[in-house]
Design an enzyme around this catalytic site. Structure first.
Site, PDB file in Angstrom:
ATOM      1  N   ASP A   9       0.855  -1.185   0.000  1.00 15.68           N
ATOM      2  CA  ASP A   9       0.000   0.000   0.000  1.00 15.68           C
ATOM      3  C   ASP A   9       0.893   1.238   0.000  1.00 15.68           C
ATOM      4  O   ASP A   9       1.828   1.325   0.797  1.00 15.68           O
ATOM      5  CB  ASP A   9      -0.877  -0.048   1.269  1.00 15.68           C
ATOM      6  CG  ASP A   9      -1.763   1.176   1.405  1.00 15.68           C
ATOM      7  OD1 ASP A   9      -1.973   1.865   0.391  1.00 15.68           O
ATOM      8  OD2 ASP A   9      -2.242   1.423   2.530  1.00 15.68           O
ATOM      9  N   ASP A  64      -4.356   3.519   2.841  1.00 15.54           N
ATOM     10  CA  ASP A  64      -5.759   3.094   3.017  1.00 15.54           C
ATOM     11  C   ASP A  64      -5.869   1.616   3.415  1.00 15.54           C
ATOM     12  O   ASP A  64      -6.970   1.076   3.518  1.00 15.54           O
ATOM     13  CB  ASP A  64      -6.601   3.385   1.763  1.00 15.54           C
ATOM     14  CG  ASP A  64      -6.146   2.576   0.543  1.00 15.54           C
ATOM     15  OD1 ASP A  64      -5.165   1.802   0.664  1.00 15.54           O
ATOM     16  OD2 ASP A  64      -6.764   2.723  -0.528  1.00 15.54           O
ATOM     17  N   ASP A  71      -1.665  -1.126  -3.867  1.00 14.29           N
ATOM     18  CA  ASP A  71      -1.960  -0.368  -5.086  1.00 14.29           C
ATOM     19  C   ASP A  71      -0.789  -0.476  -6.068  1.00 14.29           C
ATOM     20  O   ASP A  71       0.249  -1.067  -5.761  1.00 14.29           O
ATOM     21  CB  ASP A  71      -2.293   1.090  -4.748  1.00 14.29           C
ATOM     22  CG  ASP A  71      -1.305   1.688  -3.759  1.00 14.29           C
ATOM     23  OD1 ASP A  71      -0.090   1.525  -3.982  1.00 14.29           O
ATOM     24  OD2 ASP A  71      -1.729   2.305  -2.752  1.00 14.29           O
ATOM     25  N   ASP A  94      -4.819  -9.676 -15.760  1.00 11.00           N
ATOM     26  CA  ASP A  94      -5.832 -10.719 -15.556  1.00 11.00           C
ATOM     27  C   ASP A  94      -7.057 -10.315 -16.370  1.00 11.00           C
ATOM     28  O   ASP A  94      -7.689  -9.295 -16.086  1.00 11.00           O
ATOM     29  CB  ASP A  94      -6.169 -10.772 -14.052  1.00 11.00           C
ATOM     30  CG  ASP A  94      -6.609 -12.146 -13.598  1.00 11.00           C
ATOM     31  OD1 ASP A  94      -7.391 -12.769 -14.336  1.00 11.00           O
ATOM     32  OD2 ASP A  94      -6.192 -12.573 -12.501  1.00 11.00           O
ATOM     33  N   ASP A  97      -9.166 -15.515 -16.891  1.00 13.45           N
ATOM     34  CA  ASP A  97      -9.992 -16.058 -15.811  1.00 13.45           C
ATOM     35  C   ASP A  97     -11.013 -17.067 -16.357  1.00 13.45           C
ATOM     36  O   ASP A  97     -11.654 -16.817 -17.379  1.00 13.45           O
ATOM     37  CB  ASP A  97     -10.728 -14.887 -15.139  1.00 13.45           C
ATOM     38  CG  ASP A  97     -11.416 -15.288 -13.850  1.00 13.45           C
ATOM     39  OD1 ASP A  97     -10.723 -15.674 -12.903  1.00 13.45           O
ATOM     40  OD2 ASP A  97     -12.669 -15.218 -13.796  1.00 13.45           O
ATOM     41  N   GLU A 103      -6.897 -19.942 -17.336  1.00 16.04           N
ATOM     42  CA  GLU A 103      -7.288 -20.644 -16.103  1.00 16.04           C
ATOM     43  C   GLU A 103      -8.299 -21.721 -16.489  1.00 16.04           C
ATOM     44  O   GLU A 103      -9.392 -21.417 -16.969  1.00 16.04           O
ATOM     45  CB  GLU A 103      -7.916 -19.694 -15.087  1.00 16.04           C
ATOM     46  CG  GLU A 103      -8.133 -20.414 -13.753  1.00 16.04           C
ATOM     47  CD  GLU A 103      -9.179 -19.777 -12.842  1.00 16.04           C
ATOM     48  OE1 GLU A 103      -9.243 -20.173 -11.664  1.00 16.04           O
ATOM     49  OE2 GLU A 103      -9.949 -18.919 -13.299  1.00 16.04           O
ATOM     50  N   HIS A 136      -4.255 -17.109  -5.131  1.00 14.81           N
ATOM     51  CA  HIS A 136      -5.153 -16.384  -4.225  1.00 14.81           C
ATOM     52  C   HIS A 136      -6.434 -17.175  -3.957  1.00 14.81           C
ATOM     53  O   HIS A 136      -7.278 -16.712  -3.201  1.00 14.81           O
ATOM     54  CB  HIS A 136      -5.490 -15.027  -4.850  1.00 14.81           C
ATOM     55  CG  HIS A 136      -6.231 -15.168  -6.141  1.00 14.81           C
ATOM     56  ND1 HIS A 136      -5.662 -15.739  -7.271  1.00 14.81           N
ATOM     57  CD2 HIS A 136      -7.497 -14.859  -6.487  1.00 14.81           C
ATOM     58  CE1 HIS A 136      -6.552 -15.759  -8.239  1.00 14.81           C
ATOM     59  NE2 HIS A 136      -7.680 -15.235  -7.795  1.00 14.81           N
ATOM     60  N   ASP A 137      -6.596 -18.325  -4.597  1.00  8.25           N
ATOM     61  CA  ASP A 137      -7.822 -19.119  -4.428  1.00  8.25           C
ATOM     62  C   ASP A 137      -7.629 -20.375  -3.589  1.00  8.25           C
ATOM     63  O   ASP A 137      -8.618 -21.045  -3.273  1.00  8.25           O
ATOM     64  CB  ASP A 137      -8.343 -19.570  -5.808  1.00  8.25           C
ATOM     65  CG  ASP A 137      -8.896 -18.430  -6.632  1.00  8.25           C
ATOM     66  OD1 ASP A 137      -9.359 -17.435  -6.035  1.00  8.25           O
ATOM     67  OD2 ASP A 137      -8.869 -18.530  -7.869  1.00  8.25           O
TER      68      ASP A 137
HETATM   69  C1  NOJ Z   1     -11.190 -17.433 -10.626  1.00 10.26           C
HETATM   70  C2  NOJ Z   1     -10.508 -16.412  -9.774  1.00 10.26           C
HETATM   71  O1  NOJ Z   1      -9.185 -16.817  -9.567  1.00 10.26           O
HETATM   72  C3  NOJ Z   1     -11.315 -16.299  -8.506  1.00 10.26           C
HETATM   73  O2  NOJ Z   1     -10.653 -15.546  -7.529  1.00 10.26           O
HETATM   74  C4  NOJ Z   1     -12.659 -15.713  -8.859  1.00 10.26           C
HETATM   75  O3  NOJ Z   1     -13.480 -15.707  -7.714  1.00 10.26           O
HETATM   76  C5  NOJ Z   1     -13.346 -16.521  -9.952  1.00 10.26           C
HETATM   77  N1  NOJ Z   1     -12.463 -16.902 -11.019  1.00 10.26           N
HETATM   78  C6  NOJ Z   1     -14.445 -15.724 -10.588  1.00 10.26           C
HETATM   79  O4  NOJ Z   1     -13.910 -14.724 -11.401  1.00 10.26           O
END
Ligand code: NOJ
Length: 535
Positions: free
Chosen positions: A29, A33, A37, A106, A208, A271, A333-334
């Site tokens: 950051d 905030d 960024d 992305d 994505d 993806e 991140h998932d």
């Molecule tokens: C895959 C992304 O990596 C995830 O974070 C997102 O929630 C879903 N696609 C929907 O876009």
């Protein structure tokens, strides 16, 4: 097609390159905030360069109401104000390029935010010219949703719009409406989006949920999933047979690819979360190539033992089409943090695996520090997937916590309160502390990446699985005369090292344990890279 580069042995940069995923909200950051960024990322490029990767992929930076933290895009050709503006993006891109780093964005083509002007128009009336840009259907005879499709975030994949009396489809949140990729105007508009960013100089995209983009004609019900049990996420209630992975998606992937290749050496990473035989179809065919790299997530849920890993690697290598370049992922991140799942000792082994397999690796920010499990107190949960289906363990916040940079306030991430808590051990597990420790996870990553850069066998060599002792995964990487042997002990006890030849001819290059000599055995949880003397 300008797909080659003289600087990489005539091969595209991304074959020998390593990608580093940045989650912009949580990297750095710069304005206090509590949310990262673009200027923050620009200021932290040193870290990426010193790590030794070739490209950064930024999770979405576009204007967004942030219902799904940027995967709900409200303007595909802008920058979200909390991240900066186009000028901040241009500055980041210029600095990254000046440092020799490629920048991937992305691209989220399957769905837009319901606040995107396209959807606002589309929902305004049944005869709006953009009505067909999204997937609208009449209610079923009982007034319910048009079919049984479930959202990946739980509940039906359909939301009723009372004003026009029809439902729109959303594979994810109701704030993320699926675009209708059968409409040529949608396709043309999205190609313009890619052109906009390519013209600005971006080096490629991660795409994505590419496999979601086209739905079966007539939108038939999906078959029920016989393995569904209460307590699983609702997306698993049905098999996504008609809502994903339709043959027509390959034509779209090819259109993206044709455009990307026109710009020279650009990279498209798709993806795709599918079984191997389906995944590899996204490479396309010689006449109709698909994405350069269909993301390979098969290590993410791999049982962590030598036999299972050998099988996954072997099956994947065997499934690749001729010329298809492999790739590997250990975190994002998932998914839960790799060090959280395996513990730090095996996370070091996993890092050695990721960075010595054949194919392009993607490192997720923070995994180079070995960030493990982070407890997110209930009142700080932000992930909509968790909030919509609480208690199922589907939360993704723990993988999205801010990068710990140093031992200062908020670990140097922000002068304000971070949007998610830091890892509890941030005071010691941070970039500055680990950079000063030659045995740290960060130092291991730097060494592995340096080794990969200096040995063509590691970056582009052939891969040969070798026989080994139980619990040991052993393979060779070969390029010309160069042969590197990788031996990974998946057990927390010592295991014998079975070398294919006279041990005196093997020189240790790197051990996850930092030792310089080897004695014919692997220590508990040890990974070892050895160079075999040329005959
Ligand atoms: C895959 C992304 O990596 C995830 O974070 C997102 O929630 C879903 N696609 C929907 O876009």
């Amino acid at each position: 097609m300008g797909d080659v580069s003289a600087g990489h042995g005539g091969r595209p940069w991304w074959e020998s390159g390593v990608i580093y995923q940045i989650y912009p909200r949580s990297f750095q950051d710069s304005d206090g905030d509590g949310i990262g960024d673009l200027e923050g990322i620009r200021r932290r490029l040193d870290h990426v360069v010193e790590l030794g990767v070739d490209a950064i992929w930024l999770s979405p930076i576009f204007p967004s109401p942030m219902a799904d933290f940027g995967y709900d895009v409200a303007d595909y050709c802008g920058v979200e104000a909390m991240f900066g503006d186009l000028a901040a993006f241009d500055a980041l891109l210029a600095d990254a390029h000046a440092r020799g780093l490629k920048v991937l964005l992305d691209f989220v083509p399957n769905h837009s935010s319901t606040q995107h002007p396209w959807f606002v128009e589309s929902r305004s009336s049944r005869d709006n010219p953009k009505r067909d840009w999204y997937i609208w259907r009449d209610p079923a005879p009982d007034g319910g949703p048009p079919n049984n499709w479930t959202s990946d975030m739980g509940g039906s994949a359909w939301e009723l719009d009372p004003a026009t009396g029809q439902y729109y489809m959303h594979a994810f949140l109701k704030e993320q409406a699926d675009l209708n990729w059968r409409n040529p105007e949608v396709r043309a508009a999205m190609m313009d989006v890619l052109r906009f960013w390519f013209d600005r100089g971006v080096d490629g995209f991660r795409i994505d949920v590419l496999w979601h983009c086209v739905k079966a004609e007539g939108l038939p019900d999906n078959p029920p999933n016989p393995d569904y049990r209460a307590g699983m996420g609702e997306k698993l209630k049905v098999l996504q047979q008609h809502s994903t992975d339709q043959p027509e998606v390959h034509d779209i992937a090819n259109a993206f690819r044709t455009l990307a290749d026109r710009y020279g050496e650009r990279l498209l990473v798709g993806e795709i979360v599918l079984p191997l035989d389906r995944l590899v179809t996204y490479y396309g065919t010689p006449d109709s190539p698909g994405v350069h790299l269909p993301f390979n997530f098969h290590l993410l849920d791999a049982p962590w033992n030598a036999a299972a890993l050998a099988r996954i690697i072997g099956d994947y290598e065997a499934a690749l089409p001729p010329g298809g370049w492999p790739n590997w992922v250990l975190g994002s991140h998932d998914f839960p943090r790799v060090a959280g799942k395996l513990g730090e000792a095996q996370a070091r082994v996993a890092a050695m695996l990721l960075l010595t397999l054949r194919g392009t690796p993607t490192i997720y920010q923070g995994d180079e520090l070995g960030i493990g499990r982070v407890a997110i107190p209930p009142e700080r949960v932000r992930d909509p997937q968790d909030l919509r289906q609480p208690g199922l363990g589907l939360g993704r916040d723990a993988a999205r916590t801010p990068m710990p940079w140093d031992g200062g306030p908020q670990a140097g991430f922000s002068t304000g309160e971070p949007w998610l808590p830091l890892n509890a051990d941030w005071a010691t597990r941070n970039v500055a502390t680990q950079a000063a420790d030659p045995h740290s996870m960060l130092s291991l990553h730097r060494r592995l990446l340096a080794l990969r850069r200096s040995h063509a066998a590691l970056s582009r060599g052939d891969f040969v699985l070798l026989p080994s002792a139980p619990d040991v995964l052993q393979y060779e990487r070969r390029c010309g005369d160069e042969r590197l042997l990788v031996a990974l002990n998946l057990a927390s006890e010592a295991r014998p090292l079975q070398l294919p030849g006279d041990p005196a001819r093997f020189e240790p290059l790197l051990s996850t344990h930092g030792r310089k000599a080897f004695d014919g055995a692997l220590a508990p949880d040890e990974g070892l890279i050895l160079m075999q003397e040329a005959r």
